[in-house]
Design a protein around this motif. Structure first.
Motif, mmCIF file in Angstrom:
data_model
loop_
_atom_site.group_PDB
_atom_site.id
_atom_site.type_symbol
_atom_site.label_atom_id
_atom_site.label_comp_id
_atom_site.label_asym_id
_atom_site.label_seq_id
_atom_site.Cartn_x
_atom_site.Cartn_y
_atom_site.Cartn_z
ATOM 1 N N LEU A 194 51.437 34.331 80.027
ATOM 2 C CA LEU A 194 52.863 34.630 80.056
ATOM 3 C C LEU A 194 53.294 34.722 78.597
ATOM 4 O O LEU A 194 53.002 33.819 77.808
ATOM 5 C CB LEU A 194 53.621 33.503 80.771
ATOM 6 N N LEU A 195 53.956 35.821 78.236
ATOM 7 C CA LEU A 195 54.375 36.047 76.854
ATOM 8 C C LEU A 195 55.881 36.272 76.771
ATOM 9 O O LEU A 195 56.479 36.833 77.685
ATOM 10 C CB LEU A 195 53.701 37.296 76.277
ATOM 11 N N ALA A 196 56.437 35.864 75.652
ATOM 12 C CA ALA A 196 57.839 36.155 75.337
ATOM 13 C C ALA A 196 57.956 36.182 73.821
ATOM 14 O O ALA A 196 57.201 35.501 73.122
ATOM 15 C CB ALA A 196 58.765 35.088 75.906
ATOM 16 N N ILE A 198 47.656 37.724 70.168
ATOM 17 C CA ILE A 198 47.303 37.383 68.801
ATOM 18 C C ILE A 198 48.467 37.609 67.842
ATOM 19 O O ILE A 198 48.343 37.379 66.653
ATOM 20 C CB ILE A 198 46.069 38.189 68.333
ATOM 21 N N ASP A 199 49.572 38.040 68.361
ATOM 22 C CA ASP A 199 50.744 38.329 67.548
ATOM 23 C C ASP A 199 51.544 37.037 67.363
ATOM 24 O O ASP A 199 52.008 36.442 68.336
ATOM 25 C CB ASP A 199 51.584 39.407 68.248
ATOM 26 N N ALA A 200 51.706 36.619 66.121
ATOM 27 C CA ALA A 200 52.407 35.370 65.819
ATOM 28 C C ALA A 200 53.871 35.405 66.231
ATOM 29 O O ALA A 200 54.512 34.361 66.336
ATOM 30 C CB ALA A 200 52.287 35.058 64.335
ATOM 31 N N LEU A 232 57.423 43.946 74.300
ATOM 32 C CA LEU A 232 58.357 42.852 74.069
ATOM 33 C C LEU A 232 59.170 43.032 72.803
ATOM 34 O O LEU A 232 60.318 42.620 72.744
ATOM 35 C CB LEU A 232 57.598 41.520 74.025
ATOM 36 N N HIS A 233 58.598 43.652 71.775
ATOM 37 C CA HIS A 233 59.335 43.811 70.525
ATOM 38 C C HIS A 233 60.206 45.055 70.523
ATOM 39 O O HIS A 233 60.996 45.255 69.625
ATOM 40 C CB HIS A 233 58.374 43.814 69.341
ATOM 41 N N ALA A 234 60.082 45.871 71.533
ATOM 42 C CA ALA A 234 60.918 47.065 71.633
ATOM 43 C C ALA A 234 62.084 46.820 72.586
ATOM 44 O O ALA A 234 62.783 47.744 72.945
ATOM 45 C CB ALA A 234 60.081 48.244 72.126
#
Length: 171
Positions: A140-142, A24-26, A9-11
């Motif tokens: 579900l992550l974003a 666990i990533d803020a 997601l961060h790439a």
């Protein structure tokens, strides 16, 4: 910032993800979609067939098949074995849930899998694990900074309206 190992997601390779990896990533906005128990997979001819449930100690005696170390299921299993002070050497280590199912079907040992991950297979029986406390959480992550966008926000809204899984209703 370095990219988290569990998702891209961060790439900018994905706007959202559905994952069993712990969020666990803020920097991520997460919403639980389902929580499922771990279940045992045993060969249809196993002495365990017909039992209402099994324990981790019983599974270890039958020869546990482990998944690859980065598997979320394997991490949950390892934690439960540690919690119960059960030390065992796997009879086999496989890569992927399909390989786990095939190894159990071939009679190479017993496996542990999240209930939602198992679609069934002739010759394999499933049963609850009586002393299992953990659940596989699917989320579900974003990226947090994109979660407020209209399209991604709508996806999270729809996800909130989904009915709970059977295992969540049974709680």
């Amino acid at each position: 910032m370095p990219r988290p190992a569990s998702n891209g997601l961060h790439a900018a390779s994905a706007d959202v993800a559905v994952t069993a990896a712990a969020a666990i990533d803020a920097r991520l906005h997460a919403q639980t979609l389902r929580e499922d128990p771990l279940i045992a997979l045993v060969h249809g001819c196993s002495a365990l067939v017909g039992r209402k449930s099994v324990s981790f100690a019983m599974l270890a005696e039958q020869g546990l098949i482990f998944r690859e170390s980065h598997s979320a299921t394997q991490r949950l299993l390892a934690g439960e074995l540690q919690r119960h002070a059960i030390s065992c050497t796997p009879t086999l280590t496989v890569d992927g849930r399909e390989a786990m199912v095939e190894a159990v079907a071939a009679g190479l040992g017993v496996g542990v899998i999240a209930a939602s991950e198992y679609g069934g297979r002739h010759g394999i029986s499933t049963m609850p694990i009586s002393d299992c406390r953990v659940r596989m959480t699917i989320s579900l992550l974003a990226p947090r900074d994109q979660a407020a966008s209209r399209l991604i926000g709508e996806l999270f809204t729809v996800a909130r309206t989904l009915p709970p899984s059977a295992s969540q209703r049974a709680r």
